[in-house]
Design an enzyme around this catalytic site. Structure first.
Site, PDB file in Angstrom:
ATOM      1  N   ILE A  19       6.739  -2.675  12.990  1.00  0.00           N
ATOM      2  CA  ILE A  19       7.085  -1.404  12.333  1.00  0.00           C
ATOM      3  C   ILE A  19       6.015  -0.951  11.352  1.00  0.00           C
ATOM      4  O   ILE A  19       6.087   0.122  10.777  1.00  0.00           O
ATOM      5  CB  ILE A  19       8.439  -1.491  11.578  1.00  0.00           C
ATOM      6  CG1 ILE A  19       8.490  -2.703  10.652  1.00  0.00           C
ATOM      7  CG2 ILE A  19       9.604  -1.478  12.548  1.00  0.00           C
ATOM      8  CD1 ILE A  19       9.776  -2.809   9.847  1.00  0.00           C
ATOM      9  N   PHE A  24      -4.339  -6.730   6.207  1.00  0.00           N
ATOM     10  CA  PHE A  24      -4.323  -8.109   6.726  1.00  0.00           C
ATOM     11  C   PHE A  24      -2.938  -8.571   7.150  1.00  0.00           C
ATOM     12  O   PHE A  24      -2.712  -9.746   7.362  1.00  0.00           O
ATOM     13  CB  PHE A  24      -4.842  -9.056   5.652  1.00  0.00           C
ATOM     14  CG  PHE A  24      -4.167  -8.859   4.314  1.00  0.00           C
ATOM     15  CD1 PHE A  24      -2.884  -9.325   4.096  1.00  0.00           C
ATOM     16  CD2 PHE A  24      -4.806  -8.172   3.280  1.00  0.00           C
ATOM     17  CE1 PHE A  24      -2.237  -9.131   2.890  1.00  0.00           C
ATOM     18  CE2 PHE A  24      -4.174  -7.982   2.065  1.00  0.00           C
ATOM     19  CZ  PHE A  24      -2.893  -8.456   1.857  1.00  0.00           C
ATOM     20  N   ASP A 134      -1.396  -0.779  -8.080  1.00  0.00           N
ATOM     21  CA  ASP A 134      -1.739  -0.068  -6.832  1.00  0.00           C
ATOM     22  C   ASP A 134      -0.609   0.894  -6.461  1.00  0.00           C
ATOM     23  O   ASP A 134      -0.183   0.968  -5.314  1.00  0.00           O
ATOM     24  CB  ASP A 134      -1.992  -1.073  -5.696  1.00  0.00           C
ATOM     25  CG  ASP A 134      -2.747  -0.417  -4.533  1.00  0.00           C
ATOM     26  OD1 ASP A 134      -2.789  -1.016  -3.432  1.00  0.00           O
ATOM     27  OD2 ASP A 134      -3.265   0.709  -4.723  1.00  0.00           O
ATOM     28  N   LYS A 136       1.067   4.015  -5.289  1.00  0.00           N
ATOM     29  CA  LYS A 136       0.700   5.175  -4.455  1.00  0.00           C
ATOM     30  C   LYS A 136       1.816   5.372  -3.425  1.00  0.00           C
ATOM     31  O   LYS A 136       2.584   4.431  -3.166  1.00  0.00           O
ATOM     32  CB  LYS A 136      -0.648   4.942  -3.768  1.00  0.00           C
ATOM     33  CG  LYS A 136      -0.726   3.691  -2.922  1.00  0.00           C
ATOM     34  CD  LYS A 136      -2.129   3.487  -2.384  1.00  0.00           C
ATOM     35  CE  LYS A 136      -2.215   2.204  -1.558  1.00  0.00           C
ATOM     36  NZ  LYS A 136      -3.580   1.965  -1.056  1.00  0.00           N
ATOM     37  N   ASN A 139       2.829   2.840  -0.858  1.00  0.00           N
ATOM     38  CA  ASN A 139       3.501   1.605  -1.294  1.00  0.00           C
ATOM     39  C   ASN A 139       4.910   1.850  -1.810  1.00  0.00           C
ATOM     40  O   ASN A 139       5.461   1.023  -2.531  1.00  0.00           O
ATOM     41  CB  ASN A 139       2.658   0.917  -2.385  1.00  0.00           C
ATOM     42  CG  ASN A 139       1.437   0.242  -1.802  1.00  0.00           C
ATOM     43  OD1 ASN A 139       1.373  -0.051  -0.611  1.00  0.00           O
ATOM     44  ND2 ASN A 139       0.425   0.025  -2.636  1.00  0.00           N
TER      45      ASN A 139
HETATM   46  N1  LIG Z   1       1.847   0.756   3.673  1.00  0.00           N
HETATM   47  C1  LIG Z   1       2.968  -0.049   4.107  1.00  0.00           C
HETATM   48  C2  LIG Z   1       2.846  -0.486   5.575  1.00  0.00           C
HETATM   49  C3  LIG Z   1       4.047  -1.351   5.910  1.00  0.00           C
HETATM   50  O1  LIG Z   1       4.006  -2.451   4.987  1.00  0.00           O
HETATM   51  C4  LIG Z   1       5.165  -3.043   4.591  1.00  0.00           C
HETATM   52  C5  LIG Z   1       6.400  -2.651   5.072  1.00  0.00           C
HETATM   53  C6  LIG Z   1       7.547  -3.322   4.611  1.00  0.00           C
HETATM   54  C7  LIG Z   1       8.842  -2.939   5.104  1.00  0.00           C
HETATM   55  C8  LIG Z   1       9.114  -2.137   6.182  1.00  0.00           C
HETATM   56  N2  LIG Z   1      10.432  -2.038   6.275  1.00  0.00           N
HETATM   57  N3  LIG Z   1      10.984  -2.744   5.262  1.00  0.00           N
HETATM   58  C9  LIG Z   1      10.030  -3.306   4.532  1.00  0.00           C
HETATM   59  C10 LIG Z   1       7.466  -4.331   3.671  1.00  0.00           C
HETATM   60  C11 LIG Z   1       6.243  -4.700   3.194  1.00  0.00           C
HETATM   61  C12 LIG Z   1       5.098  -4.070   3.640  1.00  0.00           C
HETATM   62  C13 LIG Z   1       3.810  -4.487   3.060  1.00  0.00           C
HETATM   63  O2  LIG Z   1       3.820  -5.191   2.062  1.00  0.00           O
HETATM   64  N4  LIG Z   1       2.697  -4.096   3.689  1.00  0.00           N
HETATM   65  C14 LIG Z   1       1.420  -4.490   3.304  1.00  0.00           C
HETATM   66  C15 LIG Z   1       0.988  -4.312   1.993  1.00  0.00           C
HETATM   67  C16 LIG Z   1      -0.283  -4.722   1.628  1.00  0.00           C
HETATM   68  C17 LIG Z   1      -1.124  -5.308   2.565  1.00  0.00           C
HETATM   69  C18 LIG Z   1      -0.679  -5.495   3.860  1.00  0.00           C
HETATM   70  C19 LIG Z   1       0.592  -5.087   4.232  1.00  0.00           C
END
Ligand SMILES: [NH3+]CCCOc1cc(-c2cn[nH]c2)ccc1C(=O)Nc1ccccc1
Length: 315
Positions: A19, A24, A134, A136, A139
């Site tokens: 999803i 990374f 960070d 934005k 996030n």
């Molecule tokens: N910009 C967000 C892309 C999707 O990332 C996430 C989605 C969920 C999510 C989706 N549905 N519920 C929770 C939970 C956590 C992340 C996340 O921490 N992504 C991320 C952040 C930093 C570096 C790499 C990946």
């Protein structure tokens, strides 16, 4: 012998489609077998993480201490020889970034609802001694109740000497970075977060960024606005614009403090795992972020959504 990195994960969760991908990590939708609840699993490969590995440890350590209605909840951490899995609260509404783009820009009323939630989350993390660094729209995720949940604590800081301790690392996304941060000066993490929230507020209302340029040096020049006086989070909580249509300041305390253990969830867990309520309650309070933590938190989430506080009897 090839280690099966997914063995423990698949014991507790049914994996579904990807999803989201961010740098990374890959994020997959999954379902927790015992509660039937949907979760998001952030999957990282240790080898390809390389220098980003400390960032993941930072994020996990921070999220273990942060329990708040507008922060994406960490349920479970599984580490294997090659992988790190973070099982997180599922947010089906996607990123606030995409939501703003889809609507061009938000009305003041909608922006106010969202911004009050962002102020609530940021005030809470500052009260716990952390700065996110960070902030934005990428996030901030939208959950099934149209509420915002803050993610990505990989760059957050918890200075030893408390939040008024000066930080040095220049990080975050340039368009949201405070002037002092991009000048490489020592800065206060919470003050940098306040600046980013200002940029976020502008993006919500206008649908584009206050400071933008394809050339990062030109971008930096535009950001060099001398911040004579930056609002503090204390004054933000009852800012006149945030108070319009509301009779109370932003409520920033957590609705789910770590010290409060829900009785109904303890009862169901103690019956299911054949332990006394007292020992079940003690085990939950250890916050090991294992299957017990995940099952307890997901039962609490079911209760919060008016679903039965029951575990599936796996045949
Ligand atoms: N910009 C967000 C892309 C999707 O990332 C996430 C989605 C969920 C999510 C989706 N549905 N519920 C929770 C939970 C956590 C992340 C996340 O921490 N992504 C991320 C952040 C930093 C570096 C790499 C990946």
């Amino acid at each position: 012998m090839a280690v099966d990195d997914y063995e423990e994960l698949l014991r507790h969760y049914e994996l579904h489609e990807t999803i989201g991908t961010g740098g990374f990590a890959k994020v997959k939708l999954a379902r927790h077998r015992l509660t039937g609840e949907k979760v998001a699993i952030k999957i990282m490969d240790k080898e390809s993480l390389g220098d980003d590995l400390p960032r993941v440890k930072t994020e996990i350590d921070a999220m273990k201490n942060l329990s708040h209605q507008h922060i994406c909840r960490l349920y479970h951490v599984i580490e294997t020889p090659n992988k790190i899995f973070m099982i997180l609260e599922y947010c089906p509404g996607g990123e606030l970034f995409d939501y703003i783009i889809a609507k061009d820009r938000l009305t003041e009323d909608e922006a106010r609802i969202f911004f009050r939630q962002i102020v609530s989350a940021v005030t809470y993390i500052h009260s716990q001694g952390y700065a996110h660094r960070d902030l934005k729209p990428e996030n901030l995720l939208i959950d099934e109740d149209q509420n915002l949940k803050l993610i990505d604590f990989g760059l957050c800081a918890k200075p030893k000497g408390g939040l008024d301790y000066h930080l040095m690392t220049c990080c975050g996304s340039p368009a949201y970075a405070a002037p002092e941060l991009i000048q490489g000066k020592a800065y206060i993490g919470s003050e940098a977060d306040i600046w980013s929230m200002g940029v976020l507020m502008y993006a919500l209302i206008c649908g584009y960024l206050p400071f933008d340029d394809d050339n990062v040096m030109m971008l930096y020049k535009k950001i060099m606005v001398d911040p004579k006086k930056r609002i503090t989070v204390k004054h933000l909580l009852s800012h006149p614009w945030l108070m319009q249509g509301y009779s109370c300041p932003v409520e920033w305390h957590s609705k789910y403090p770590l010290c409060y253990i829900d009785e109904d969830c303890v009862t169901e867990l103690s019956v299911f795992f054949k332990r006394s309520k007292a020992s079940m309650s003690r085990l939950i309070s250890e916050w090991n972020y294992d299957q017990t933590t995940a099952t307890y938190l997901l039962l609490q989430s079911k209760k919060g959504h008016g679903k039965p506080v029951r575990l599936k009897r796996i045949p």
